[in-house]
Scaffold this motif. Structure first.
Motif, PDB file in Angstrom:
ATOM      1  N   TRP A   1       0.754  -1.290   0.049  1.00 45.26           N
ATOM      2  CA  TRP A   1       0.142  -0.055  -0.080  1.00 45.26           C
ATOM      3  C   TRP A   1       0.761   1.415   0.029  1.00 45.26           C
ATOM      4  O   TRP A   1       2.199   1.168   0.326  1.00 45.26           O
ATOM      5  CB  TRP A   1      -0.906   0.038   1.290  1.00 45.26           C
ATOM      6  CG  TRP A   1      -0.314  -0.017   2.578  1.00 45.26           C
ATOM      7  CD1 TRP A   1      -0.128   1.288   3.091  1.00 45.26           C
ATOM      8  CD2 TRP A   1       0.184  -0.887   3.478  1.00 45.26           C
ATOM      9  NE1 TRP A   1       0.669   1.040   4.257  1.00 45.26           N
ATOM     10  CE2 TRP A   1       0.718  -0.325   4.438  1.00 45.26           C
ATOM     11  CE3 TRP A   1       0.386  -2.352   3.036  1.00 45.26           C
ATOM     12  CZ2 TRP A   1       1.442  -0.771   5.389  1.00 45.26           C
ATOM     13  CZ3 TRP A   1       1.185  -2.962   4.124  1.00 45.26           C
ATOM     14  CH2 TRP A   1       1.409  -2.425   5.118  1.00 45.26           C
TER      15      TRP A   1
ATOM     16  N   VAL B   1      -3.568   0.525  -2.563  1.00 44.75           N
ATOM     17  CA  VAL B   1      -3.654  -0.815  -2.120  1.00 44.75           C
ATOM     18  C   VAL B   1      -3.734  -1.836  -3.320  1.00 44.75           C
ATOM     19  O   VAL B   1      -4.318  -1.730  -4.115  1.00 44.75           O
ATOM     20  CB  VAL B   1      -4.742  -1.187  -0.985  1.00 44.75           C
ATOM     21  CG1 VAL B   1      -4.545  -0.039  -0.018  1.00 44.75           C
ATOM     22  CG2 VAL B   1      -6.141  -1.144  -1.798  1.00 44.75           C
TER      23      VAL B   1
ATOM     24  N   TYR C   1      -3.907  -6.981  -0.401  1.00 44.29           N
ATOM     25  CA  TYR C   1      -4.241  -6.104   0.608  1.00 44.29           C
ATOM     26  C   TYR C   1      -5.870  -6.397   0.876  1.00 44.29           C
ATOM     27  O   TYR C   1      -6.592  -6.515   1.870  1.00 44.29           O
ATOM     28  CB  TYR C   1      -3.973  -4.705   0.467  1.00 44.29           C
ATOM     29  CG  TYR C   1      -4.050  -3.824   1.609  1.00 44.29           C
ATOM     30  CD1 TYR C   1      -3.023  -3.140   2.232  1.00 44.29           C
ATOM     31  CD2 TYR C   1      -5.500  -3.261   1.994  1.00 44.29           C
ATOM     32  CE1 TYR C   1      -3.234  -2.332   3.336  1.00 44.29           C
ATOM     33  CE2 TYR C   1      -5.540  -2.407   3.125  1.00 44.29           C
ATOM     34  CZ  TYR C   1      -4.508  -2.107   3.767  1.00 44.29           C
ATOM     35  OH  TYR C   1      -4.662  -1.111   4.818  1.00 44.29           O
TER      36      TYR C   1
END
Length: 721
Positions: free
Chosen positions: A36, A47, A51
């Motif tokens: 990120w 992101v 993630y």
């Protein structure tokens, strides 16, 4: 999940993507970890797929997701604080903690954040990368848990545990080791094992430790630790080498057991065994044993001495060593008895002779043997003790000989021999008693002596028994015995004494008696004759005195002559009375002197002194008449004729080349002056001639001015004492 100081961000905003954004996005999307990007305000501008998948949302929603909501409660405060601090510092930092994944599972994530800058070099935010380290973390936690469990196990164990480096310095100790050694952990970790080992044990310990470090040889040994208070503790250490991954020695680990109590018990046991050994040897006993498989075993040192064998270094002997020394006449019986014990377990006590190996001397031994089970039922051993009983055997032989001798005397003695208990109950009699009393032996033994005594005699026996119990010694007395045989009572003269036990306590009465019935009858007859003779002599003297009185009434005879004659007759009568009282036996000279002087000398004017001596009757009469003549003269002319005169009569027994002699002196003093008479009177002549002839010696009368002296020197007959 990934801790980040970045708040909401637009993942598609090119301004928030580093230079080369497409390439970065492609790489980030293909990465297997969460990636990120954030600005300085903390909003996430990008992101990646991983993630979003962790959160279970699409990437756009993931940029706005409040990551704090998925923090583990135990990690939340710490991670938030560390994230804020890292953001403020604008330096690389790492966060590690547990995050709840979209499926609800807690995962360990390790996030690394790097500051990022814009084209002018000014801080623009952070790049973040999160690795899922759950498996590693769980493995690490599991390892820590096992280590903790191991430490608890080590600390709670009954054994001490320690580790030292290659120099011997402690690197780890458990609680038990601290308890055993007496040293606190903090002090041990600054010390070496050598510093707490007793100096006398280092000589054995150091070479073992150095050899282990050199070639890896583990070892076990027992040694002493010195505690801080100076006391000692015995330990048993099992020591092994510790190596690193490359095999190089790092040190050693040691398991320690406290064996102080066991060592003390062993010392006490050794002391007890030594005490027993000394006691056994002091009692003259030799111990020995045999292994029944090999017929050999350990013998005590005095066992070799007992047999006359040289002491062997290994202290072992065999059945053949023993049997070879047994007397030929005893060996078969001993062998049979011993093998009955070996084979069937029959214990034995035997007495036998040996011929000593060194001198060939014959000695008697007594042996006690038994078969025992030393371990399991197949481990049978023979144990025995032996001791020399030669002296006892000799004493027994002497006792048997003595008993035979005394039994012969007892059986064949003409005297009567009786034994009785202290209640005068007969316990044994010899055949002479049986013959004399006319009862069989079984009719005498067990009955009271009183049943065989004439009336009134038992009181005498009991009184003399009590006298012996109180004063000891022997008593001699005569009693009248009642017999079953014809002939009436017997008179026995009995010598008796007490019999004593080993402690000197009276247990009975032993008496030897002789029949004196005939001698007593003879004595009685003799006494009657003597009494009759005395009576007749006294009558004769009385008649002679009467005739003299009638004769001396003639006026032509002086009164002095009449009194002199009567005095001489009286002196002769007095001497005769003394002899009569003594049955014409030897009489004490002192009594002769005292009786002769008594009619003439009262009070203390006459001193009589001399040794104990007895005189034959004939000598006593002569001396009595001589003393009468001297006393009569003293009354008329000498020391007793006034109030101050004194007379001394002394005598002594001497011995010269002629033998024993009597020296007697009559000495007058403090009387009137003495003059030598013009002629010798009857009394003087009787003393000088008659007494001298009677005694076979000499008599010397001296008319000294200070007082008359008469000295007698005569041999003493052998019977005079």
């Amino acid at each position: 999940m990934m801790a980040e100081p970045i708040e909401n961000a637009d993942s598609t905003a090119p301004s928030d993507i580093p230079n080369g954004g497409d390439e970065f996005r492609m790489i980030a999307e293909s990465a297997p970890v969460a990636v990120w990007v954030t600005g300085l305000d903390g909003k996430r501008s990008f992101v990646n797929r991983v993630y979003a998948e962790f959160l279970g949302v699409d990437q756009e929603s993931a940029r706005d997701f409040n990551w704090r909501s998925i923090l583990h409660p135990d990690d939340s405060a710490r991670i938030i604080a560390e994230a804020q601090a890292g953001k403020a510092a604008l330096k690389p930092f790492t966060l590690e903690g547990r995050y709840r994944r979209a499926d609800g599972e807690w995962r360990w994530l390790k996030s690394t954040l790097q500051p990022r800058r814009d084209g002018d070099g000014n801080p623009a935010g952070f790049f973040g990368v999160a690795h899922d380290v759950t498996e590693t973390k769980l493995a690490e936690l599991a390892l820590r848990e096992r280590e903790a469990q191991l430490l608890v196990f080590v600390n709670q164990g009954t054994a001490g545990f320690s580790q030292v480096d290659i120099s011997g310095r402690f690197t780890m100790v458990n609680d038990r080791f601290c308890e055993i050694s007496g040293w606190p952990r903090e002090e041990l970790l600054g010390r070496s094992m050598q510093s707490i080992t007793h100096p006398n044990d280092l000589g054995r310990n150091i070479p073992l430790f150095e050899r282990m470090m050199r070639d890896g040889t583990p070892y076990s040994h027992e040694k002493r630790y010195v505690r801080p208070d100076g006391t000692l503790v015995w330990v048993n250490n099992s020591v092994a080498l510790i190596r690193d991954d490359e095999g190089k020695p790092l040190g050693s680990s040691c398991v320690t057991l406290d064996v102080t109590r066991r060592r003390e018990d062993e010392a006490a046991l050794r002391k007890s065994e030594e005490s027993i050994r000394l006691a056994v040897e002091s009692a003259g006993m030799a111990t020995w044993e045999l292994d029944l498989d090999t017929m050999e075993g350990v013998w005590s040192l005095n066992r070799f001495d007992l047999l006359g064998l040289p002491r062997r270094a290994d202290g072992r002997g065999s059945i053949n060593d023993w049997l070879a020394l047994i007397h030929p006449d005893d060996v078969e019986q001993v062998r049979e008895t011993a093998y009955a014990c070996f084979d069937r377990g029959t214990p034995f006590m035997i007495e036998y002779r040996i011929l000593r190996a060194d001198t060939g001397e014959e000695r008697w031994l007594q042996s006690h043997g038994d078969r025992i089970m030393a371990g399991d039922e197949n481990d049978l051993r023979f144990v025995a003790v032996s001791f020399d009983i030669t002296e006892r055997k000799r004493n027994e032989e002497e006792l048997r000989t003595s008993e035979t001798r005394f039994r012969t005397i007892f059986e064949e003695a003409n005297d009567y021999i009786i034994t009785a208990d202290l209640d005068t109950r007969i316990t044994s009699v010899n055949p002479s008693v049986v013959a004399a009393l006319g009862y069989p032996e079984d009719a005498l033994v067990g009955r009271s002596i009183s049943e065989f005594l004439a009336p009134g005699q038992m009181e005498v026996v009991e009184r003399l028994r009590d006298h012996k119990l109180e004063h000891g010694g022997t008593t001699r007395f005569s009693v009248r015995m009642r017999t079953h045989a014809a002939g009436g009572d017997l008179i026995w003269e009995i010598n008796s004494r007490l019999t004593l036990d080993a402690l000197g306590r009276p247990t009975g009465i032993h008496a030897i008696a002789r029949d004196v019935t005939e001698s007593k009858r003879f004595e009685m007859h003799q006494r009657l004759l003597i009494d009759e003779l005395n009576h007749r002599v006294k009558n004769t003297l009385a008649i002679v005195q009467g005739i003299a009185q009638q004769t001396f009434r003639n006026p032509g005879i002086a009164m002095e002559a009449r009194k002199a004659f009567e005095g001489r007759i009286a002196a002769l009568s007095e001497a005769h009375n003394l002899l009569t009282r003594e049955l014409w036996a030897p009489v004490p000279i002192h009594q002769v002197m005292a009786d002769a002087i008594a009619p003439h000398c009262g009070g203390d004017r006459c001193h009589i002194e001399g040794c104990d001596l007895t005189l034959e009757p004939k000598t006593a009469i002569s001396l009595a008449l001589a003393i009468h003549e001297l006393a009569t003269n003293a009354v008329k002319h000498g020391a007793l004729s006034n109030e101050a005169g004194r007379i001394s009569i002394t005598w002594q027994k001497t011995e010269d080349e002629k033998g024993k002699r009597l020296k007697l002196a009559w000495v007058e003093s403090d009387g009137p002056p003495v003059s030598v008479p013009k002629r010798r009177g009857f009394g003087t002549r009787m003393i000088e001639r008659g007494l001298a002839a009677e005694l076979g010696g000499s008599v010397c009368i001296e008319f000294a001015a200070g007082g008359l002296r008469c000295e007698v020197d005569a041999p003493l007959p052998e019977t005079a004492e």
